[in-house]
Design a protein around this motif. Structure first.
Motif, PDB file in Angstrom:
ATOM      1  N   ALA A 185       9.650  48.039  85.441  1.00 39.53           N
ATOM      2  CA  ALA A 185       8.593  48.066  84.428  1.00 39.53           C
ATOM      3  C   ALA A 185       8.715  46.826  83.553  1.00 39.53           C
ATOM      4  O   ALA A 185       9.801  46.467  83.119  1.00 39.53           O
ATOM      5  CB  ALA A 185       8.724  49.319  83.571  1.00 39.53           C
ATOM      6  N   LEU A 199       2.666  49.292  80.444  1.00 39.77           N
ATOM      7  CA  LEU A 199       3.702  48.686  81.271  1.00 39.77           C
ATOM      8  C   LEU A 199       3.036  48.051  82.481  1.00 39.77           C
ATOM      9  O   LEU A 199       1.976  48.501  82.932  1.00 39.77           O
ATOM     10  CB  LEU A 199       4.712  49.738  81.727  1.00 39.77           C
ATOM     11  CG  LEU A 199       5.547  50.370  80.624  1.00 39.77           C
ATOM     12  CD1 LEU A 199       6.362  51.541  81.177  1.00 39.77           C
ATOM     13  CD2 LEU A 199       6.455  49.347  79.973  1.00 39.77           C
ATOM     14  N   MET A 206       5.488  58.704  85.533  1.00 41.38           N
ATOM     15  CA  MET A 206       6.651  57.834  85.485  1.00 41.38           C
ATOM     16  C   MET A 206       7.854  58.639  85.000  1.00 41.38           C
ATOM     17  O   MET A 206       7.720  59.435  84.071  1.00 41.38           O
ATOM     18  CB  MET A 206       6.350  56.701  84.499  1.00 41.38           C
ATOM     19  CG  MET A 206       7.448  55.693  84.377  1.00 41.38           C
ATOM     20  SD  MET A 206       7.174  54.678  82.917  1.00 41.38           S
ATOM     21  CE  MET A 206       8.149  55.602  81.741  1.00 41.38           C
ATOM     22  N   LEU A 263       8.023  55.573  89.695  1.00 42.84           N
ATOM     23  CA  LEU A 263       6.582  55.609  89.465  1.00 42.84           C
ATOM     24  C   LEU A 263       5.897  56.214  90.667  1.00 42.84           C
ATOM     25  O   LEU A 263       6.167  55.819  91.807  1.00 42.84           O
ATOM     26  CB  LEU A 263       6.062  54.183  89.227  1.00 42.84           C
ATOM     27  CG  LEU A 263       4.571  54.021  88.970  1.00 42.84           C
ATOM     28  CD1 LEU A 263       4.159  54.724  87.675  1.00 42.84           C
ATOM     29  CD2 LEU A 263       4.208  52.532  88.893  1.00 42.84           C
ATOM     30  N   ARG A 269      14.374  48.965  82.032  1.00 42.43           N
ATOM     31  CA  ARG A 269      13.221  48.662  82.880  1.00 42.43           C
ATOM     32  C   ARG A 269      13.092  49.341  84.231  1.00 42.43           C
ATOM     33  O   ARG A 269      12.055  49.241  84.852  1.00 42.43           O
ATOM     34  CB  ARG A 269      13.106  47.152  83.072  1.00 42.43           C
ATOM     35  CG  ARG A 269      12.935  46.419  81.790  1.00 42.43           C
ATOM     36  CD  ARG A 269      12.903  44.943  81.924  1.00 42.43           C
ATOM     37  NE  ARG A 269      12.381  44.483  83.184  1.00 42.43           N
ATOM     38  CZ  ARG A 269      12.173  43.232  83.478  1.00 42.43           C
ATOM     39  NH1 ARG A 269      12.437  42.311  82.603  1.00 42.43           N
ATOM     40  NH2 ARG A 269      11.707  42.873  84.648  1.00 42.43           N
ATOM     41  N   SER A 327       7.190  45.020  80.080  1.00 38.47           N
ATOM     42  CA  SER A 327       6.395  45.118  78.851  1.00 38.47           C
ATOM     43  C   SER A 327       6.046  43.704  78.422  1.00 38.47           C
ATOM     44  O   SER A 327       6.908  42.824  78.425  1.00 38.47           O
ATOM     45  CB  SER A 327       7.211  45.809  77.754  1.00 38.47           C
ATOM     46  OG  SER A 327       6.544  45.716  76.524  1.00 38.47           O
ATOM     47  N   PHE A 379       3.557  46.302  86.525  1.00 38.51           N
ATOM     48  CA  PHE A 379       4.355  46.386  87.733  1.00 38.51           C
ATOM     49  C   PHE A 379       3.796  45.444  88.791  1.00 38.51           C
ATOM     50  O   PHE A 379       2.598  45.442  89.041  1.00 38.51           O
ATOM     51  CB  PHE A 379       4.339  47.807  88.312  1.00 38.51           C
ATOM     52  CG  PHE A 379       4.817  48.841  87.345  1.00 38.51           C
ATOM     53  CD1 PHE A 379       6.161  49.178  87.283  1.00 38.51           C
ATOM     54  CD2 PHE A 379       3.936  49.474  86.484  1.00 38.51           C
ATOM     55  CE1 PHE A 379       6.612  50.129  86.384  1.00 38.51           C
ATOM     56  CE2 PHE A 379       4.381  50.423  85.581  1.00 38.51           C
ATOM     57  CZ  PHE A 379       5.722  50.746  85.529  1.00 38.51           C
TER      58      PHE A 379
END
Length: 158
Positions: free
Chosen positions: A38, A48, A69, A25, A21, A40, A50
């Protein structure tokens, strides 16, 4: 000849992303890459999430923007650069769904005015799966070509 198809590399990428994870970014030309967690949701392929603060470069995103990313597996066995569109998520029910004690540590609750949830829709990635770097290092020390232990890579649609 590669041992893994592009589809297998993509599956390995998603498997590692959902367990490890941590990524970098950024917004090309606007915001340098920064470490982010990140998330999911397990329901939306290629997406993803954030949590960030509105007082950061990423938190200032008010409309969809191109994003990049970068991911490095914690054992340095998989690397990826992925591109997509980053946008704020206006649906507060998604905040409720993704909220966790880890996120709570950074904000004054789910209604913190600085809280911003971002959605990253990934479109494509280049993924590198590294072979055993210890084997490559040993080969080099013994006078063999370490490139024979090099990994594989592929560009994939996400």
């Amino acid at each position: 000849m590669p041992d893994h198809s592009p589809e297998e590399l993509k599956d390995k990428f998603w498997s590692k992303m959902t367990s490890e994870r941590t990524i970098m970014l950024g917004l090309p030309g606007k915001a340098a890459g920064r470490p982010m967690t990140a998330i999911s949701d397990g329901e939306t392929p290629g997406v993803l999430w954030f949590f960030t603060s509105t007082d950061t470069d990423l938190g200032e995103v008010t409309f969809a923007a191109d994003a990049e990313m970068v991911f490095v597996g914690k054992h340095h066995d998989l690397y990826a650069t992925a591109h997509g569109r980053l946008a704020p998520e206006p649906d507060h029910t998604k905040v409720d769904e993704l909220w966790s004690p880890f996120v709570a540590a950074w904000f004054d609750g789910k209604d913190d005015p600085k809280l911003r949830l971002l959605r990253l829709d990934l479109h494509q990635a280049e993924i590198w799966l590294e072979a055993n770097t210890l084997v490559a290092g040993a080969k080099m020390l013994l006078g063999s070509d370490p490139k024979e232990s090099a990994g594989e890579n592929a560009e994939v649609s996400l």
